[in-house]
Scaffold this motif. Sequence first.
Motif, PDB file in Angstrom:
ATOM      1  N   SER A  63       6.299  -7.638 -16.658  1.00 46.33           N
ATOM      2  CA  SER A  63       6.284  -9.070 -16.330  1.00 46.33           C
ATOM      3  C   SER A  63       6.766  -9.310 -14.902  1.00 46.33           C
ATOM      4  N   LEU A  64       7.744  -8.511 -14.466  1.00 52.12           N
ATOM      5  CA  LEU A  64       8.219  -8.633 -13.088  1.00 52.12           C
ATOM      6  C   LEU A  64       7.135  -8.228 -12.097  1.00 52.12           C
ATOM      7  N   ALA A  65       6.354  -7.185 -12.435  1.00 54.29           N
ATOM      8  CA  ALA A  65       5.269  -6.754 -11.556  1.00 54.29           C
ATOM      9  C   ALA A  65       4.191  -7.828 -11.446  1.00 54.29           C
ATOM     10  N   GLU A  66       3.908  -8.531 -12.562  1.00 51.01           N
ATOM     11  CA  GLU A  66       2.929  -9.611 -12.508  1.00 51.01           C
ATOM     12  C   GLU A  66       3.437 -10.768 -11.647  1.00 51.01           C
ATOM     13  N   THR A  67       4.746 -11.056 -11.745  1.00 52.49           N
ATOM     14  CA  THR A  67       5.312 -12.154 -10.955  1.00 52.49           C
ATOM     15  C   THR A  67       5.274 -11.833  -9.468  1.00 52.49           C
ATOM     16  N   LEU A  68       5.647 -10.604  -9.133  1.00 56.70           N
ATOM     17  CA  LEU A  68       5.682 -10.207  -7.722  1.00 56.70           C
ATOM     18  C   LEU A  68       4.330  -9.755  -7.205  1.00 56.70           C
ATOM     19  N   GLN A  69       3.364  -9.542  -8.130  1.00 57.23           N
ATOM     20  CA  GLN A  69       2.029  -9.038  -7.780  1.00 57.23           C
ATOM     21  C   GLN A  69       2.123  -7.703  -7.032  1.00 57.23           C
ATOM     22  N   ASP A  70       2.972  -6.845  -7.574  1.00 60.28           N
ATOM     23  CA  ASP A  70       3.182  -5.516  -6.991  1.00 60.28           C
ATOM     24  C   ASP A  70       3.297  -4.511  -8.137  1.00 60.28           C
ATOM     25  N   PRO A  71       2.355  -3.566  -8.272  1.00 60.79           N
ATOM     26  CA  PRO A  71       2.433  -2.618  -9.397  1.00 60.79           C
ATOM     27  C   PRO A  71       3.637  -1.679  -9.318  1.00 60.79           C
ATOM     28  N   ASP A  72       4.223  -1.493  -8.126  1.00 65.03           N
ATOM     29  CA  ASP A  72       5.390  -0.616  -8.024  1.00 65.03           C
ATOM     30  C   ASP A  72       6.605  -1.179  -8.737  1.00 65.03           C
ATOM     31  N   ALA A  73       6.598  -2.469  -9.020  1.00 68.32           N
ATOM     32  CA  ALA A  73       7.741  -3.079  -9.702  1.00 68.32           C
ATOM     33  C   ALA A  73       7.835  -2.676 -11.166  1.00 68.32           C
ATOM     34  N   LEU A  92      13.865  -1.749  -0.868  1.00 68.22           N
ATOM     35  CA  LEU A  92      14.488  -0.425  -0.883  1.00 68.22           C
ATOM     36  C   LEU A  92      13.538   0.625  -1.449  1.00 68.22           C
ATOM     37  N   LEU A  93      12.820   0.267  -2.516  1.00 65.74           N
ATOM     38  CA  LEU A  93      11.881   1.206  -3.137  1.00 65.74           C
ATOM     39  C   LEU A  93      10.749   1.568  -2.186  1.00 65.74           C
ATOM     40  N   LYS A  94      10.217   0.569  -1.461  1.00 68.05           N
ATOM     41  CA  LYS A  94       9.127   0.835  -0.521  1.00 68.05           C
ATOM     42  C   LYS A  94       9.594   1.743   0.619  1.00 68.05           C
ATOM     43  N   ASN A  95      10.787   1.453   1.161  1.00 64.35           N
ATOM     44  CA  ASN A  95      11.295   2.279   2.256  1.00 64.35           C
ATOM     45  C   ASN A  95      11.543   3.713   1.802  1.00 64.35           C
ATOM     46  N   ALA A  96      12.122   3.866   0.592  1.00 67.49           N
ATOM     47  CA  ALA A  96      12.372   5.211   0.071  1.00 67.49           C
ATOM     48  C   ALA A  96      11.064   5.953  -0.162  1.00 67.49           C
ATOM     49  N   LYS A  97      10.040   5.243  -0.618  1.00 70.69           N
ATOM     50  CA  LYS A  97       8.747   5.877  -0.873  1.00 70.69           C
ATOM     51  C   LYS A  97       8.100   6.346   0.426  1.00 70.69           C
ATOM     52  N   ASP A  98       8.220   5.546   1.485  1.00 68.96           N
ATOM     53  CA  ASP A  98       7.642   5.939   2.777  1.00 68.96           C
ATOM     54  C   ASP A  98       8.399   7.115   3.389  1.00 68.96           C
ATOM     55  N   LEU A  99       9.733   7.083   3.302  1.00 64.34           N
ATOM     56  CA  LEU A  99      10.521   8.153   3.907  1.00 64.34           C
ATOM     57  C   LEU A  99      10.408   9.461   3.130  1.00 64.34           C
ATOM     58  N   SER A 100      10.168   9.374   1.816  1.00 67.30           N
ATOM     59  CA  SER A 100      10.076  10.602   1.020  1.00 67.30           C
ATOM     60  C   SER A 100       8.838  11.411   1.343  1.00 67.30           C
ATOM     61  N   THR A 101       7.816  10.782   1.908  1.00 61.66           N
ATOM     62  CA  THR A 101       6.592  11.511   2.255  1.00 61.66           C
ATOM     63  C   THR A 101       6.691  12.202   3.602  1.00 61.66           C
ATOM     64  N   GLU A 102       7.790  12.036   4.329  1.00 58.30           N
ATOM     65  CA  GLU A 102       7.922  12.614   5.660  1.00 58.30           C
ATOM     66  C   GLU A 102       8.526  14.008   5.643  1.00 58.30           C
ATOM     67  N   LYS A 103       8.504  14.670   4.489  1.00 56.18           N
ATOM     68  CA  LYS A 103       8.977  16.052   4.458  1.00 56.18           C
ATOM     69  C   LYS A 103       7.936  17.000   5.037  1.00 56.18           C
ATOM     70  N   MET A 104       6.663  16.567   5.160  1.00 56.85           N
ATOM     71  CA  MET A 104       5.650  17.355   5.861  1.00 56.85           C
ATOM     72  C   MET A 104       5.577  16.862   7.298  1.00 56.85           C
ATOM     73  N   HIS A 105       5.710  17.804   8.270  1.00 55.56           N
ATOM     74  CA  HIS A 105       5.714  17.438   9.679  1.00 55.56           C
ATOM     75  C   HIS A 105       4.302  17.522  10.235  1.00 55.56           C
ATOM     76  N   THR A 106       3.901  16.517  11.002  1.00 51.93           N
ATOM     77  CA  THR A 106       2.598  16.521  11.664  1.00 51.93           C
ATOM     78  C   THR A 106       2.753  17.041  13.079  1.00 51.93           C
ATOM     79  N   ALA A 107       1.628  17.153  13.775  1.00 48.56           N
ATOM     80  CA  ALA A 107       1.665  17.694  15.133  1.00 48.56           C
ATOM     81  C   ALA A 107       2.478  16.807  16.060  1.00 48.56           C
TER      82      ALA A 107
END
Length: 719
Positions: free
Chosen positions: A100-110, A150-165
């Motif tokens: 119900s919270l995800a429907e209210t915020l219109q964000d499936p990550d909720a 907080l969840l969005k920031n953690a999700k973005d930072l967690s993907t930075e364990k692979m280093h690009t050029a």
Amino acid sequence: MSQAIVLELTEEDNRNEVRCDKCHSPYAIDPAKRKKTSGDSLPKPRFRKRLDVETNKVLILCNKCGLKMSRLKKRPPKKPLPSDEEKNCYLEEAKMFAESLAETLQDPDAKTLFCPNVKSNPCGCLQRYIKGGEEDFAKIPERAFFLMSLLKNAKDLSTEKMHTASSSGVSGNSSVKSDAILCRGIGNRHSKMFEEFVLSNRKFLREQLKLCERASQKVLLYSNNFLHKELKSMKNQRVERKSSKYAKMKPIAELASISCCKDQCGQQAITQPDMLETWRLSAQEGQREARRVIAEMLTPSSGSKSNCYRFISSVTGCSFTTICSVNNHLKKTSGSMDPPEHGLKKWWRENPKKIRRKEGPSTKKSMKTGDDEDVLELEAAVVDSDLMTPRSSLPPPPYETVLCSKESVLQASEKELSGHMGFPSVGKSTLLSNLAGVYSEVAAYEFTTLTTVPGCIKYKGAKIQLLDLPGIIEGAKDGKGRGRQVIAVARTCSLIFIVLDVLKPLQHKKLIEHELEGFGLRLNKRPPNIGFRKKDKGGINLQQLVTQTELDLDMVKTILAEYRISNADITLRYDATSDDLIDVIEGNRVYIPCIYLLNKIDQISIEELDVIYKIPHCVPISAHHKWNFDDLLEKMWLYLKLIRIYTKPKGQLPDYAAPVVLHSDRRSIEDFCNKLHRTIAKEFKYALVWGSSVKHQPQKVGKDHILNDEDVVQIVKKV
């Protein structure tokens, strides 16, 4: 809970006949249970008086009832854990709230914003924070958006364990794409920014918002392992896991108030607090250190007595059972403070394995009559003499084989045999499991593989067998760890894969090469182009077709004198060394190609990987993540020097599913016929060949025709 107070009985109470107020027994102690002693009779037992606080009456009790009343009552039972139905009901309600919270915020990550902690009681801390009180109902979206940020920031930072050029600092290389992933950093570790983000926000969620650990993990996307591992960004701010045993221990300064024994051991907390603090820290390092500390505290020093059990337990946190075990060990060993030997090691030392060969009917009687030492020496001599002697009587298996072992060796032979050997704990069993799809035990200790574990892979139509052999150690060529028996298997193979740990020094590569060469194996070398022929007379005849830098007539005569050879013809067709001449004289050397597999490349940087690629005969891989297996198999096929020949029955299409695999050194039509069946060569008339080895398609050829890879052959027999 009622309290009991012991009151002394008067002499008048003892003279008058009294009975227990509980069981109404006229005896203070049951006569049947009293000890009978010779000589003077024991004094008459007295009744006990107890003050019952609940009724405020003094009770006269026998010994049994008095002790029972003075004992502390058991603690009330803990609250029962929630049942599976209650857990499922709570989780369903929590998921409905998150949806119900995800429907209210219109964000499936909720949908993940709910507390899953139902271990002792349904927690619901995350739901309570989002809902708030009745007055804060309007602020629900604000609190939910804060957690989602907080969840969005953690999700973005967690993907930075692979280093690009761009992030790794690589520039000026046009062959590397800007968005290409170069490496995975150090294993699967997260970036420095993610570690700092989690550590800073976790403290706020736990202390300010009063969220539990599971709820904080839902929001910040970290695991239990993240909390207690060594962080590469903040090594001094590691989140330490403290055992409940050490958390409940009293500080050293408060141990002075303990009334432990008549010697007043607790007074050491005032006189020697630094020594007690050192003992406590040492006891928390591990079981062996704790036992050493206990032994030191039990040993009297400088005229003082040993500490009592209660004080030792208060300092170290160990149980009375452990302290008693250490005390008994001190008595048995006359004061040795070293911990006792592990029970399993002691059993193996007292019951050594006795290796026996299967004796035949003719030798069974003589083996029984001899001494055990003579029998073992005889068997060792037989084993050593048989190790380097190839058994040509054994028929070849019907498929290619590959052997494996730890800092390992993967091999494939002319008899279609291959395998792994080497040092322990380099990922050999993981490589076998992921490459061949069979189970080979993997553990965090060395020498996990004790027996051979077979496996088989199919590559380009050829079946290659993998054998997981036990690991070898330094000195294996001299017989340590039964290394001679393990290395002897490699002599029958035509390819060796030495699996090395990329995190360990490259010196291990030289150590394995030294062990294999000491057993007569020559890796990535060709047989010396030296002619050697013994003769009955004529002395030493040396022919030098090219200029020699090391060998001359005197040096050759010295080497041959060591082997008691005085008549021989020697032809040096290239600039040879003394080792090459010795190998030719010995005649039992095996020349095998070798590929070095550098495992665990997921734990190194891209710069280190570029250096590794420059090592000759090297293939970097990751057995755990199955990285670079394609290059491994391609190079294995290249070093095996195998070709595929397809058969074509008359009037039918060629069979491309099951090719006949031949070695590039033996690929004539006659070798092809013998590979199918020996009788075909006798009935052979001619063969029709399609492919790159002939000019016409098809072309009629004889037995001496040399085939190429992926040729199609049709055999025509005599009528």
